[in-house]
Design an enzyme around this catalytic site. Sequence first.
Site, PDB file in Angstrom:
ATOM      1  N   PRO A   1       4.740  -5.095  -0.623  1.00  0.00           N
ATOM      2  CG  PRO A   1       6.840  -4.453  -0.989  1.00  0.00           C
ATOM      3  CD  PRO A   1       6.100  -5.753  -0.212  1.00  0.00           C
ATOM      4  N   GLY A   2       3.882  -3.641  -4.074  1.00  0.00           N
ATOM      5  CA  GLY A   2       3.510  -3.867  -5.179  1.00  0.00           C
ATOM      6  C   GLY A   2       4.139  -2.330  -6.038  1.00  0.00           C
TER       7      GLY A   2
ATOM      8  N   GLY B   1       0.556  -1.340  -0.058  1.00  0.00           N
ATOM      9  CA  GLY B   1       0.016   0.025  -0.068  1.00  0.00           C
ATOM     10  C   GLY B   1       0.758   1.286   0.039  1.00  0.00           C
TER      11      GLY B   1
ATOM     12  CB  CYS C   1     -15.425   5.080 -29.850  1.00  0.00           C
ATOM     13  SG  CYS C   1     -14.485   4.463 -31.544  1.00  0.00           S
ATOM     14  CD  GLU C   2     -15.493   4.118 -23.395  1.00  0.00           C
ATOM     15  OE1 GLU C   2     -15.783   4.579 -22.234  1.00  0.00           O
ATOM     16  OE2 GLU C   2     -15.734   2.978 -23.934  1.00  0.00           O
TER      17      GLU C   2
HETATM   18  N1  LLP Z   1      -1.555  -6.911  -1.024  1.00  0.00           N
HETATM   19  C1  LLP Z   1      -2.981  -7.263  -1.140  1.00  0.00           C
HETATM   20  C2  LLP Z   1      -3.503  -8.045  -0.376  1.00  0.00           C
HETATM   21  C3  LLP Z   1      -3.332  -6.215  -2.053  1.00  0.00           C
HETATM   22  O1  LLP Z   1      -4.665  -6.449  -2.134  1.00  0.00           O
HETATM   23  C4  LLP Z   1      -2.517  -5.388  -2.870  1.00  0.00           C
HETATM   24  C5  LLP Z   1      -3.242  -4.505  -3.813  1.00  0.00           C
HETATM   25  C6  LLP Z   1      -1.319  -5.414  -2.461  1.00  0.00           C
HETATM   26  C7  LLP Z   1      -0.788  -6.223  -1.387  1.00  0.00           C
HETATM   27  C8  LLP Z   1      -0.174  -4.264  -2.919  1.00  0.00           C
HETATM   28  O2  LLP Z   1      -0.706  -3.091  -2.865  1.00  0.00           O
HETATM   29  P1  LLP Z   1       0.514  -1.817  -3.275  1.00  0.00           P
HETATM   30  O3  LLP Z   1       1.697  -1.877  -2.404  1.00  0.00           O
HETATM   31  O4  LLP Z   1       0.673  -2.097  -4.833  1.00  0.00           O
HETATM   32  O5  LLP Z   1      -0.300  -0.722  -3.200  1.00  0.00           O
HETATM   33  N2  LLP Z   1      -4.935  -1.004  -9.657  1.00  0.00           N
HETATM   34  C9  LLP Z   1      -5.050  -0.038  -8.648  1.00  0.00           C
HETATM   35  C10 LLP Z   1      -4.419  -0.505  -7.156  1.00  0.00           C
HETATM   36  C11 LLP Z   1      -5.119  -2.011  -6.572  1.00  0.00           C
HETATM   37  C12 LLP Z   1      -4.543  -2.474  -5.506  1.00  0.00           C
HETATM   38  C13 LLP Z   1      -4.998  -3.723  -5.109  1.00  0.00           C
HETATM   39  N3  LLP Z   1      -4.533  -4.462  -4.052  1.00  0.00           N
HETATM   40  C14 LLP Z   1      -4.374   0.965  -9.137  1.00  0.00           C
HETATM   41  O6  LLP Z   1      -4.179   1.114 -10.274  1.00  0.00           O
HETATM   42  O7  LLP Z   1      -4.279   2.074  -8.311  1.00  0.00           O
END
Ligand code: LLP
Length: 432
Positions: A274-275, A239, A344-345
């Site tokens: 972390p993502g 997050g 087209c939107e």
């Molecule tokens: N762990 C869990 C259980 C999660 O659901 C998520 C993200 C993460 C870790 C990684 O979170 P991060 O560190 O990346 O914030 N598509 C959206 C973001 C969706 C995130 C969903 N869950 C966007 O483009 O902002």
Amino acid sequence: MDHFNYRDGLLYAEDVPLTRIAEEVGTPVYVYSTATLERHYTVFADAFAGMRASVFYAVKANSNIAVIKTLADLGAGADVVSEGELRRALAAGVPPQKIVFSGVGKTREELAYALDVGILEINVESENELELLNAVAGEKGVTAEIAIRVNPDVDAKTHAKISTGKKENKFGIDIDRAVDVFRHAQSLTHIHPVTVASHIGSQLTDLDPYRAAFTRLVALVGELRAAGIDIKRLDLGGGLGIPYDGEEPPLPDAYAALVREVVGDLDVELFFEPGRMIAGNAGILLSKVLFEKHGEARRFVILDAAMNDLIRPALYDGHHGLKPVKEPSSDADWTPADIVGPVCESGDTFAKDRLLPRFVDGELVAFTSAGAYGAVMASTYNTRPLVPEVLVKGDRYAVIRPRQTFEEILGAERFPDWQTDDGGGRMAAVSG
Ligand code: LLP
């Protein structure tokens, strides 16, 4: 910090000019920087030095197997949310013992597969899932080590669509019910609950929601231990936000300091997922200006990239910087423009009233911070092929996913028998 910088008037990815990638691979194209991925992972992992902490890269952010492998080679584990992601992590060389499986709704088949490959932990999010997992593990004669994801009822203060830690969100088990659910889990023959997990949302730019959530989790671990449940680990989710538009999200060091302060004495192993923080600023979407169009009231910059390639602006009002690949001269005339794609939107708008220099047709531009939730969320809407992905390392680059072809798109579809000759369908009806 990233590795996309101007050099001699051109935007580079590490030591590769983006003009070269555009010429050789075409546009639109996602371009990732190995050095940035490595740096972000290392900064995050190093922030927890001296603590018993493991980092599980949230594969959903960018699941290309070459990206996962870049991180796995540095020691990262993987957080996956589907059998597909699990297969990717394994294909990229992440050992099963370094994989955790999150997600609000896993199927029997997915749970069975996870048990078969022997991953480290399954994060359970509901009581029904607990029962199902117990049954599946029983059929296989194994015991599943699990985390239970609790919902700490904390407002992450981020976009509503990526906020997950409030009671009204679908995620996890209400923290008030957690002790009962852990007790029940403990009573099941094929379940061994060892971890409390939580993830309150994505793109957090403030530590306060984390503090509130972690404080509740610490209290819960105390209650669980008092109830005789031996909690060994705390999974604090992901997050952490990144700067898209001048935000100043907490640095990993500050985040780690908070973790130390709030959970430091708990005697648990810590897991992080972390993502975005790792992949977000490690990627750009390189695109070409098709045309400039000057309406009566507005200036439109029409790109060859569209909402199907990068959905974040349409879906979350997400902001992505836009850099001309040719560095604008100091006397360039910057005027407001709407940056749009050809779909087209009207939702196919990347930005409104963005100050940009005048472009000539065919000029290249790069959306910044597009490494996370970019390519992974792309679709073929308007029958636009999925764009390629390129990974740069120093002065080398490689296509890590080629551009999808029209043959692949059309070849995946079938006519039902009533529409074909042999099925006595439309052809026959037409001729008869
Ligand atoms: N762990 C869990 C259980 C999660 O659901 C998520 C993200 C993460 C870790 C990684 O979170 P991060 O560190 O990346 O914030 N598509 C959206 C973001 C969706 C995130 C969903 N869950 C966007 O483009 O902002």
